[in-house]
Design an enzyme around this catalytic site. Sequence first.
Site, short mmCIF file in Angstrom:
data_model
loop_
_atom_site.label_atom_id
_atom_site.label_comp_id
_atom_site.label_asym_id
_atom_site.label_seq_id
_atom_site.Cartn_x
_atom_site.Cartn_y
_atom_site.Cartn_z
N GLY A 69 27.42 93.78 -27.73
CA GLY A 69 28.66 94.43 -28.11
C GLY A 69 29.88 94.01 -27.32
O GLY A 69 30.97 94.56 -27.53
N GLU A 88 22.13 91.51 -24.93
CA GLU A 88 22.01 90.86 -26.23
C GLU A 88 23.36 90.37 -26.76
O GLU A 88 23.87 90.87 -27.76
CB GLU A 88 21.39 91.85 -27.24
N PRO A 89 23.97 89.40 -26.10
CA PRO A 89 25.24 88.87 -26.62
C PRO A 89 25.00 88.03 -27.87
O PRO A 89 24.09 87.20 -27.92
CB PRO A 89 25.73 87.99 -25.47
N GLY A 90 25.77 88.27 -28.90
CA GLY A 90 25.73 87.45 -30.10
C GLY A 90 27.11 86.92 -30.37
O GLY A 90 27.42 85.74 -30.19
N ARG A 119 35.12 90.52 -42.88
CA ARG A 119 35.37 91.44 -41.78
C ARG A 119 36.76 92.09 -41.85
O ARG A 119 36.92 93.24 -41.46
CB ARG A 119 35.21 90.74 -40.43
N TYR A 151 36.25 95.90 -41.82
CA TYR A 151 36.51 96.53 -40.53
C TYR A 151 37.99 96.59 -40.16
O TYR A 151 38.33 97.03 -39.06
CB TYR A 151 35.81 95.77 -39.40
N CYS A 203 39.31 87.97 -57.05
CA CYS A 203 39.95 88.96 -57.92
C CYS A 203 39.81 90.34 -57.29
O CYS A 203 39.07 91.21 -57.77
CB CYS A 203 39.29 88.91 -59.30
N GLU A 204 40.53 90.54 -56.20
CA GLU A 204 40.42 91.77 -55.42
C GLU A 204 41.67 91.87 -54.56
O GLU A 204 41.99 90.95 -53.81
CB GLU A 204 39.18 91.70 -54.52
#
Length: 463
Positions: free
Chosen positions: A278, A320-322, A360, A364, A391-392
């Site tokens: 995180g 747990e770095p991603g 994202r 988010y 189309c959004e």
Amino acid sequence: MSRSAHPAGPRHADVLPEGHYSAPPADLNVLDPKVWSRSVTRDERGVATVGGIGVDALAEEFGTPAYFLDESDFRARCRAWAEAFGKDADVFYAGKAFLSRAVVRWLKEEGLNLDVCSGGELTTALSAGMPAERIAFHGNNKSEEEIRTAVEVGVGRIVLDSFQEIVRVAHIAQSLGKRQRVQIRVTVGVEAHTHEFIATAHEDQKFGIALAGGQAAEAVRRALKLDGLELIGIHSHIGSQIFDMAGFEVSARRVVGLLAEVRDEHGVELPEIDLGGGLGIAYTSDDDPREPHEIAKALNEIVGRECEAAGLATPRISVEPGRAIVGPTAFTLYRVGTIKPLEGLRTYVSVDGGMSDNIRTALYDAEYSVSLVSRTSEAEPMLVRVVGKHCESGDIVVRDAFLPADVAPGDLIAVPATGAYCRSMASNYNHALRPPVVAVRDGEARVIVRRETEEDLLRLDVG
């Protein structure tokens, strides 16, 4: 390329509408190293390069949109995390951020472990040669088939997420004549300062077993009684895109408190504690992430202090770095299609990708940077919204940013820090073809995930 004039949206900070942006940078031609991968620069023509290759040449060979991943930067970040935590801790790369067989091989070569959360991620990891004992398996609803496969191949740990899963994993392991190493994921009641949908440690969410009400303590009791399980520790994850270590301090204090309860009740000191991932990255110049050595020092001090106060031996720490590894190493390259000024508001710059390659922003409200990369420009800054071709109306890539006022159709623009979650969460909305991932290193570029084709789309449509 013709630079025909077009009526522009607002260009000066004192007349800009409210929005998600800071004042324009002093020089739009500067590529801020905080948000770009380490080998990105501009050549003598003003064209941005990565790994020594110009984006114009990359666009010509691989097309747009496309993700370009700086392999040297990725490897360097892996080494930085491994060195920061040392041999007495474990670094698990969170595969959900972005996973491919090439990435698995890089992780293996650089000494990192791997965290997976689905059967597909596990299959990818094993197919690329990651030793099963270096894999951790997450997930709040693992299927019996996924659990069986994980136990059969000998994954190093399964993170238990519910009372049902405690029994399920124990039963499968016992039926296979094995004793599976497990951790229990607990929710510690710490809400990270981040978007609600990615803050994962407060009680009202789907992950983990709550400390509140003694549920986590009961989960430990049950796990310790089952022959098919070897309980090795407690797992906690407090959210994503976090810059402040205060949440980790509270989380560690509460997890260590649970370890002390386990010792007092069962006479057992669990040997491991996983503090999750995180940690944030810089998506814009305003973001200020911590370096791996700072994070390691802070976490080690926090856990050591809490364990000393509780009279416990310090457990082995896992992280747990991603995003913190892969996020800054890639950018998405787009070609501008249309320019649409809205007088007094902003200018809409439409590109050949969109929410299908970066969800994202829509999901988010994430913020990104953007730069003109096929040339430099002396034009004044213009407030823009970079949007896709879907189309959004919510098809927004960069909500508010500044580009030179002479940006034009055919220009190449790039969005940095898209290595995490963009390709992983990509979709075929409007039957868009998902872009390729191209690794670039030392003047060479190679596809590690190829661009989808129309044949790929039709292959699954059985009519």
